[in-house]
Design a protein around this motif. Structure first.
Motif, PDB file in Angstrom:
ATOM      1  N   ASP A 143      10.590   8.131 -11.726  1.00  0.00           N
ATOM      2  CA  ASP A 143      10.452   9.422 -11.058  1.00  0.00           C
ATOM      3  C   ASP A 143      10.088   9.181  -9.593  1.00  0.00           C
ATOM      4  O   ASP A 143       9.707   8.069  -9.217  1.00  0.00           O
ATOM      5  CB  ASP A 143       9.388  10.266 -11.766  1.00  0.00           C
ATOM      6  CG  ASP A 143       7.994   9.748 -11.478  1.00  0.00           C
ATOM      7  OD1 ASP A 143       7.144  10.534 -11.059  1.00  0.00           O
ATOM      8  OD2 ASP A 143       7.767   8.527 -11.663  1.00  0.00           O
ATOM      9  N   PRO A 144      10.169  10.194  -8.723  1.00  0.00           N
ATOM     10  CA  PRO A 144       9.900   9.983  -7.295  1.00  0.00           C
ATOM     11  C   PRO A 144       8.506   9.444  -6.998  1.00  0.00           C
ATOM     12  O   PRO A 144       8.317   8.797  -5.967  1.00  0.00           O
ATOM     13  CB  PRO A 144      10.102  11.385  -6.693  1.00  0.00           C
ATOM     14  CG  PRO A 144      11.063  12.049  -7.622  1.00  0.00           C
ATOM     15  CD  PRO A 144      10.705  11.556  -8.985  1.00  0.00           C
ATOM     16  N   GLY A 145       7.525   9.700  -7.850  1.00  0.00           N
ATOM     17  CA  GLY A 145       6.181   9.204  -7.602  1.00  0.00           C
ATOM     18  C   GLY A 145       5.909   7.832  -8.191  1.00  0.00           C
ATOM     19  O   GLY A 145       4.788   7.324  -8.088  1.00  0.00           O
ATOM     20  N   TYR A 146       6.915   7.231  -8.846  1.00  0.00           N
ATOM     21  CA  TYR A 146       6.804   5.906  -9.476  1.00  0.00           C
ATOM     22  C   TYR A 146       5.698   5.869 -10.518  1.00  0.00           C
ATOM     23  O   TYR A 146       4.965   4.892 -10.633  1.00  0.00           O
ATOM     24  CB  TYR A 146       6.593   4.811  -8.423  1.00  0.00           C
ATOM     25  CG  TYR A 146       7.589   4.889  -7.289  1.00  0.00           C
ATOM     26  CD1 TYR A 146       8.942   4.748  -7.534  1.00  0.00           C
ATOM     27  CD2 TYR A 146       7.169   5.139  -5.983  1.00  0.00           C
ATOM     28  CE1 TYR A 146       9.871   4.857  -6.511  1.00  0.00           C
ATOM     29  CE2 TYR A 146       8.091   5.244  -4.953  1.00  0.00           C
ATOM     30  CZ  TYR A 146       9.443   5.102  -5.226  1.00  0.00           C
ATOM     31  OH  TYR A 146      10.354   5.212  -4.210  1.00  0.00           O
ATOM     32  N   ARG A 147       5.595   6.952 -11.300  1.00  0.00           N
ATOM     33  CA  ARG A 147       4.613   7.001 -12.378  1.00  0.00           C
ATOM     34  C   ARG A 147       5.253   6.884 -13.757  1.00  0.00           C
ATOM     35  O   ARG A 147       4.587   6.472 -14.700  1.00  0.00           O
ATOM     36  CB  ARG A 147       3.789   8.297 -12.293  1.00  0.00           C
ATOM     37  CG  ARG A 147       2.912   8.360 -11.053  1.00  0.00           C
ATOM     38  CD  ARG A 147       2.025   9.592 -11.048  1.00  0.00           C
ATOM     39  NE  ARG A 147       1.164   9.593  -9.874  1.00  0.00           N
ATOM     40  CZ  ARG A 147      -0.001   8.970  -9.797  1.00  0.00           C
ATOM     41  NH1 ARG A 147      -0.454   8.288 -10.838  1.00  0.00           N
ATOM     42  NH2 ARG A 147      -0.725   9.012  -8.689  1.00  0.00           N
ATOM     43  N   TYR A 148       6.506   7.258 -13.855  1.00  0.00           N
ATOM     44  CA  TYR A 148       7.164   7.255 -15.163  1.00  0.00           C
ATOM     45  C   TYR A 148       8.554   6.646 -15.060  1.00  0.00           C
ATOM     46  O   TYR A 148       9.223   6.754 -14.021  1.00  0.00           O
ATOM     47  CB  TYR A 148       7.273   8.677 -15.733  1.00  0.00           C
ATOM     48  CG  TYR A 148       5.936   9.311 -15.992  1.00  0.00           C
ATOM     49  CD1 TYR A 148       5.215   9.008 -17.150  1.00  0.00           C
ATOM     50  CD2 TYR A 148       5.379  10.197 -15.067  1.00  0.00           C
ATOM     51  CE1 TYR A 148       3.969   9.575 -17.375  1.00  0.00           C
ATOM     52  CE2 TYR A 148       4.133  10.761 -15.287  1.00  0.00           C
ATOM     53  CZ  TYR A 148       3.437  10.449 -16.441  1.00  0.00           C
ATOM     54  OH  TYR A 148       2.202  11.001 -16.663  1.00  0.00           O
TER      55      TYR A 148
ATOM     56  N   ASP B  36      -3.029   2.898  -8.049  1.00  0.00           N
ATOM     57  CA  ASP B  36      -2.632   4.069  -7.270  1.00  0.00           C
ATOM     58  C   ASP B  36      -2.661   3.812  -5.768  1.00  0.00           C
ATOM     59  O   ASP B  36      -1.962   4.482  -5.008  1.00  0.00           O
ATOM     60  CB  ASP B  36      -3.564   5.243  -7.598  1.00  0.00           C
ATOM     61  CG  ASP B  36      -3.286   5.838  -8.970  1.00  0.00           C
ATOM     62  OD1 ASP B  36      -2.145   5.657  -9.461  1.00  0.00           O
ATOM     63  OD2 ASP B  36      -4.194   6.442  -9.560  1.00  0.00           O
TER      64      ASP B  36
ATOM     65  N   ARG C   9       0.804   2.257  -5.181  1.00  0.00           N
ATOM     66  CA  ARG C   9       1.925   2.776  -5.967  1.00  0.00           C
ATOM     67  C   ARG C   9       3.037   3.362  -5.087  1.00  0.00           C
ATOM     68  O   ARG C   9       4.226   3.105  -5.309  1.00  0.00           O
ATOM     69  CB  ARG C   9       1.429   3.853  -6.933  1.00  0.00           C
ATOM     70  CG  ARG C   9       2.525   4.414  -7.838  1.00  0.00           C
ATOM     71  CD  ARG C   9       2.013   5.593  -8.645  1.00  0.00           C
ATOM     72  NE  ARG C   9       0.898   5.238  -9.514  1.00  0.00           N
ATOM     73  CZ  ARG C   9       1.029   4.667 -10.713  1.00  0.00           C
ATOM     74  NH1 ARG C   9       2.232   4.403 -11.180  1.00  0.00           N
ATOM     75  NH2 ARG C   9      -0.034   4.382 -11.436  1.00  0.00           N
ATOM     76  N   ALA C  10       2.680   4.164  -4.085  1.00  0.00           N
ATOM     77  CA  ALA C  10       3.676   4.855  -3.278  1.00  0.00           C
ATOM     78  C   ALA C  10       4.584   3.898  -2.517  1.00  0.00           C
ATOM     79  O   ALA C  10       5.753   4.214  -2.256  1.00  0.00           O
ATOM     80  CB  ALA C  10       2.992   5.817  -2.302  1.00  0.00           C
ATOM     81  N   SER C  11       4.068   2.728  -2.178  1.00  0.00           N
ATOM     82  CA  SER C  11       4.855   1.756  -1.412  1.00  0.00           C
ATOM     83  C   SER C  11       5.408   0.643  -2.289  1.00  0.00           C
ATOM     84  O   SER C  11       5.879  -0.381  -1.783  1.00  0.00           O
ATOM     85  CB  SER C  11       3.988   1.135  -0.304  1.00  0.00           C
ATOM     86  OG  SER C  11       2.847   0.474  -0.863  1.00  0.00           O
TER      87      SER C  11
END
Length: 276
Positions: A39-44, A110, A113-115
């Protein structure tokens, strides 16, 4: 250890925060799955049964990649599906095909995570060719080469109205073949094998084991005939409708192989030339 137990243990350990902790294969694997279905947030990581080919060309390699990230604790059960998936995993009929038919949570710090995709790409782009890294790259190239050829063999058999599963009999022969011939040339052998299987079926019918023996015999005979020839045998090109898998893209970033990925035999020399 079951996939369920691995995932539960991963929850109890601190998430990774530095991509170097993954190692070379882990970094390529994680970048591949992020690009294939995160997903866009790299969580799933979304389920990928219909688009699984985006990760790697053949299901066996896709499952190997997902299972490795589960073992490392980078993927864990997605909370909304936890009870249902645990019940499935406890079912004696659990099959590895379910690895693509499930949602996984990406376990990562976290703070970074975004990068994560950028950090993974930078890590692969800065790779130095140690003896260990060369071995990992050769293993990954071989796995990808086998996957490319098996997927193409299944396509070729289906095109000739034969059972695609027949292609799996060639898996043990593909490693030695790919050390001498390119992926493109070996795909040509797979097409030749599928044609001979279909021809044998028309002549002899569906005798048990005959199609598998014909497929294996055909690709090894095609290689033997090409030995000593001045001009190399036929080499198939990747069809424009079949994009390069995301794991292969990550591998190319690390190996710098470019077109040699498809056109050169798998060897240490081919890898070394790109790092000179």
């Amino acid at each position: 250890m079951s996939v369920s137990a691995v995932s539960e243990n991963a929850i109890l350990t601190p998430p990774l925060s530095d991509v170097s902790e993954l190692g070379l294969f882990g970094a390529m694997a994680l970048l591949g799955v992020l690009q294939a279905g995160a997903d866009p947030g790299y969580r799933y990581l979304r389920r990928m049964p219909s688009g699984g080919g985006r990760l790697a060309p053949h299901r066996a390699l896709r499952h190997q990649i997902i299972a490795a990230l589960l073992e490392a604790g980078v993927l864990v059960h997605a909370a909304p599906r936890r009870l249902k998936l645990d019940a499935t995993l406890n079912d004696p009929e659990w099959d590895q095909t379910n690895l693509e038919d499930a949602d996984w949570a990406i376990c990562w710090c976290d703070t970074t995570r975004a990068s994560l995709p950028r950090r993974l790409k930078e890590y692969l782009d800065a790779l130095e060719l140690s003896a260990h890294n060369r071995e990992v790259l050769i293993d990954a190239w071989t796995a990808l080469g086998k996957a490319e050829c098996l997927a193409f063999g299944e396509y070729a058999l289906a095109t000739h109205r034969m059972d695609p599963k027949i292609a799996m009999v060639t898996e043990s022969a593909l490693g030695p073949l790919l050390a001498q011939r390119s992926i493109g040339q070996t795909c040509a052998y797979m097409w030749w094998g599928a044609k001979n299987v279909a021809s044998s079926f028309l002549r002899h019918g569906g005798q048990p084991g005959l199609a598998e023996r014909e497929m294996l015999r055909s690709i090894t005979n095609a290689y033997d005939r090409s030995e000593g020839q001045v001009r190399p045998g036929a080499q198939f090109q990747r069809h424009f409708t079949i994009p390069l898998g995301t794991f292969a893209s990550a591998f190319l970033s690390a190996s710098r192989l470019g077109d040699a990925y498809w056109h050169a035999p798998i060897s240490d020399e081919a890898i070394d030339e790109r790092f000179l």
